[in-house]
Design a protein around this motif. Structure first.
Motif, PDB file in Angstrom:
ATOM      1  N   ALA A 133      48.346  67.171  64.670  1.00 49.87           N
ATOM      2  CA  ALA A 133      47.971  66.359  63.901  1.00 49.87           C
ATOM      3  C   ALA A 133      46.674  66.718  63.072  1.00 49.87           C
ATOM      4  O   ALA A 133      45.750  67.480  63.718  1.00 49.87           O
ATOM      5  N   ALA A 134      46.256  65.892  61.942  1.00 52.31           N
ATOM      6  CA  ALA A 134      45.071  66.286  61.268  1.00 52.31           C
ATOM      7  C   ALA A 134      44.967  67.632  60.816  1.00 52.31           C
ATOM      8  O   ALA A 134      43.712  68.322  60.651  1.00 52.31           O
ATOM      9  N   GLU A 135      46.076  68.373  60.465  1.00 55.57           N
ATOM     10  CA  GLU A 135      45.785  69.710  59.799  1.00 55.57           C
ATOM     11  C   GLU A 135      45.349  69.741  58.422  1.00 55.57           C
ATOM     12  O   GLU A 135      46.424  70.095  57.608  1.00 55.57           O
ATOM     13  N   PHE A 136      44.415  69.096  57.976  1.00 60.94           N
ATOM     14  CA  PHE A 136      44.068  68.742  56.719  1.00 60.94           C
ATOM     15  C   PHE A 136      44.109  70.296  55.775  1.00 60.94           C
ATOM     16  O   PHE A 136      44.585  70.057  54.549  1.00 60.94           O
ATOM     17  N   GLY A 137      43.466  71.250  56.429  1.00 59.60           N
ATOM     18  CA  GLY A 137      43.713  72.504  55.413  1.00 59.60           C
ATOM     19  C   GLY A 137      44.989  73.045  55.178  1.00 59.60           C
ATOM     20  O   GLY A 137      45.120  73.816  54.323  1.00 59.60           O
ATOM     21  N   HIS A 138      45.971  72.466  55.857  1.00 59.31           N
ATOM     22  CA  HIS A 138      47.395  73.187  55.593  1.00 59.31           C
ATOM     23  C   HIS A 138      48.155  71.874  55.067  1.00 59.31           C
ATOM     24  O   HIS A 138      49.368  72.120  54.812  1.00 59.31           O
ATOM     25  N   SER A 139      47.577  70.631  54.680  1.00 64.04           N
ATOM     26  CA  SER A 139      48.287  69.879  53.565  1.00 64.04           C
ATOM     27  C   SER A 139      48.126  70.607  52.082  1.00 64.04           C
ATOM     28  O   SER A 139      47.155  71.181  51.846  1.00 64.04           O
ATOM     29  N   LYS A 140      49.060  70.118  51.429  1.00 58.63           N
ATOM     30  CA  LYS A 140      48.977  70.897  49.950  1.00 58.63           C
ATOM     31  C   LYS A 140      48.283  69.937  48.841  1.00 58.63           C
ATOM     32  O   LYS A 140      47.962  68.942  48.807  1.00 58.63           O
ATOM     33  N   TYR A 141      47.867  71.153  48.172  1.00 58.68           N
ATOM     34  CA  TYR A 141      46.920  70.816  46.934  1.00 58.68           C
ATOM     35  C   TYR A 141      48.014  71.455  45.780  1.00 58.68           C
ATOM     36  O   TYR A 141      47.854  70.474  44.598  1.00 58.68           O
ATOM     37  N   GLN A 142      48.486  72.459  45.591  1.00 60.34           N
ATOM     38  CA  GLN A 142      49.251  73.152  44.451  1.00 60.34           C
ATOM     39  C   GLN A 142      50.591  73.788  44.896  1.00 60.34           C
ATOM     40  O   GLN A 142      50.401  74.790  45.706  1.00 60.34           O
ATOM     41  N   PRO A 143      51.634  73.038  45.124  1.00 59.45           N
ATOM     42  CA  PRO A 143      52.932  73.560  45.498  1.00 59.45           C
ATOM     43  C   PRO A 143      53.039  75.164  44.801  1.00 59.45           C
ATOM     44  O   PRO A 143      52.834  75.100  43.680  1.00 59.45           O
ATOM     45  N   ASP A 144      53.458  76.160  45.526  1.00 60.86           N
ATOM     46  CA  ASP A 144      53.465  77.329  45.300  1.00 60.86           C
ATOM     47  C   ASP A 144      52.335  77.892  44.623  1.00 60.86           C
ATOM     48  O   ASP A 144      52.279  78.838  43.534  1.00 60.86           O
ATOM     49  N   GLY A 145      51.161  77.488  45.106  1.00 58.84           N
ATOM     50  CA  GLY A 145      49.790  78.019  44.500  1.00 58.84           C
ATOM     51  C   GLY A 145      49.243  79.221  45.399  1.00 58.84           C
ATOM     52  O   GLY A 145      50.222  79.885  45.822  1.00 58.84           O
ATOM     53  N   ALA A 146      48.048  79.238  45.573  1.00 57.08           N
ATOM     54  CA  ALA A 146      47.180  80.686  46.598  1.00 57.08           C
ATOM     55  C   ALA A 146      47.967  80.665  47.667  1.00 57.08           C
ATOM     56  O   ALA A 146      48.342  79.549  48.195  1.00 57.08           O
ATOM     57  N   LEU A 147      47.934  81.813  48.264  1.00 52.16           N
ATOM     58  CA  LEU A 147      48.553  82.102  49.422  1.00 52.16           C
ATOM     59  C   LEU A 147      47.560  81.644  50.461  1.00 52.16           C
ATOM     60  O   LEU A 147      46.256  81.897  50.609  1.00 52.16           O
ATOM     61  N   CYS A 148      47.929  81.092  51.459  1.00 50.32           N
ATOM     62  CA  CYS A 148      47.050  80.508  52.577  1.00 50.32           C
ATOM     63  C   CYS A 148      47.226  81.490  53.890  1.00 50.32           C
ATOM     64  O   CYS A 148      48.031  82.298  53.756  1.00 50.32           O
ATOM     65  N   ALA A 149      46.243  81.576  54.890  1.00 47.05           N
ATOM     66  CA  ALA A 149      46.254  82.217  55.973  1.00 47.05           C
ATOM     67  C   ALA A 149      47.707  81.906  56.835  1.00 47.05           C
ATOM     68  O   ALA A 149      47.922  82.867  57.539  1.00 47.05           O
TER      69      ALA A 149
END
Length: 408
Positions: A241-257
């Motif tokens: 729970a609470a994985e804020f960093g991995h909630s979405k801002y831009q679908p198909d946007g910049a690559l995340c770790a």
């Protein structure tokens, strides 16, 4: 078998006395009673037992003032040597090991540069055993017992079954680590998300005493979050729970770790900011995938000095944070959203677009009275939180062991 209610009450009162002494420092018996709603007779009885068990000690009586009346108060305090705990912070290419005493104070700290991404699960376990062994050989002679170990990890962990589910610092997944360390060191082992450790420190501060429903967002290499509901971390079904960093801002946007695209972390973390800036700006040499504090300070300074490219990058990061925080406000309606971590260095360059995004996303009624603040990152609170959580989790065991030793 459950303890009779009188024994349970006595046990709870004893733990309350121990934790008040840890939080407050030396306290007179009469004040301990008032702080915990316990009678003076009960506090006297509990403190007598704790003295006999070696868990507390008395300070010499205060010198009375010439005009003072009555006897001066005798203060009691925790015996720092009664127990110790070890906290290990695991992050990308670094392991920090800290030993805390029974009062919660740091007695030893060491950093090790390690290529964490090359380790297997077994390699990590062996490395942790070696580092803890070395620390115990050096320090444990000064303590009555090793009470517990806390492993604070970037990423997703299951505290319930002691499993590192996923971490950006590691190449493997779903590794059970707590059971092996428990067997090796014969003590309780806690596995915690690093953001929850930090939140535990901040929640204890007097400034936030009126905020039982609190969200702590940690900016840094990655982006973590802890959600406290009535003062208790919300972990979810398996700790993710609470994985804020991995909630979405831009679908198909910049690559995340994490390997997916469009996460908030892919825009507002250190590696994301530096990745975006490296295409347009002349920055200090180094590992662009894992930027150093020097590299991030240089980038932040460019933005604060008005460099247009740097300002655009931080503005986009602020907007990503704002969209995410707007979702938090709508879903949880917390008393406080507190933003901290090493990445808070760039908060001034982000906050205008962050607040604009929140206002744009929410009607005023959903934003409500929630405070949104930043907290300076002048020291790493991860291990301090891990020490406090380990002590709190093992106080009952320390108390039982000291009682058994006294009766033997």
């Amino acid at each position: 078998m459950a303890l009779p209610s009188t024994e349970t009450s006595r046990h709870d009162n004893t733990l309350a006395v121990i934790r008040t002494l840890r939080d407050q420092g030396p306290v007179a018996r009469v004040d301990l009673g008032a702080l915990n709603g316990i009678s003076s007779a009960t506090v006297t009885s509990i403190s007598t037992e704790l003295l006999q068990q070696g868990l507390i000690s008395e300070r010499p009586p205060e010198t009375p003032r010439p005009t003072g009346r009555g006897r001066p108060k005798t203060l009691i305090e925790l015996n720092a040597q009664a127990a110790c705990v070890v906290c290990i912070k695991l992050s990308i290419n670094e392991i920090q090991l800290v030993v805390g005493d029974f009062t919660g104070q740091v007695r030893h700290s060491e950093h090790h540069t390690v290529s964490t991404l090359t380790l297997s699960a077994d390699d990590l376990a062996v490395l942790l055993e070696e580092k803890i062994d070395a620390a115990c050989d050096q320090l444990l002679g000064g303590f009555q017992r090793l009470a517990g170990i806390c492993l604070a990890v970037q990423g997703v962990v299951s505290s319930q079954n002691g499993t590192i589910i996923w971490s950006p610092a590691l190449s493997f997944r779903n590794a059970r680590i707590s059971a092996r360390l428990t067997e090796r060191f014969h003590c309780s082992v806690l596995l915690e998300n690093d953001a929850n450790c930090i939140a535990s420190v901040l929640a204890a501060k007097p400034d936030y005493a009126d905020c039982p429903n609190m969200v702590v967002i940690m900016l840094g290499y990655g982006i973590g979050m802890s959600v406290l509901i009535n003062g208790v971390p919300y972990l979810g079904a398996n700790g993710s729970a609470a994985e804020f960093g991995h909630s979405k801002y831009q679908p198909d946007g910049a690559l995340c770790a994490c390997g997916r695209r469009g996460c908030i972390e892919a825009y507002a973390s250190d590696y994301a900011l530096y990745r975006a800036a490296a295409e347009h700006l002349n920055l200090p040499a180094g590992d662009s995938a894992h930027p150093s504090e020097q590299q991030m300070q240089a980038l932040t300074q460019l933005a604060m000095n008005g460099d247009p490219a740097a300002q655009r990058i931080y503005a986009e990061a602020g907007r990503a944070l704002g969209i995410g925080i707007a979702n938090i406000l709508a879903l949880f309606n917390p008393d406080l959203v507190l933003i901290t971590g090493s990445g808070v260095r760039g908060f001034d360059a982000m906050q205008a677009t962050m607040h604009h995004a929140i206002d744009e996303a929410l009607v005023a009624e959903l934003r409500g009275t929630t405070r949104i603040e930043s907290c300076a990152w002048d020291r790493d609170m991860t291990c301090m939180g891990g020490i406090a959580m380990a002590l709190n989790a093992t106080d009952g065991e320390t108390l039982l062991e000291s009682q058994t030793a006294r009766e033997a």
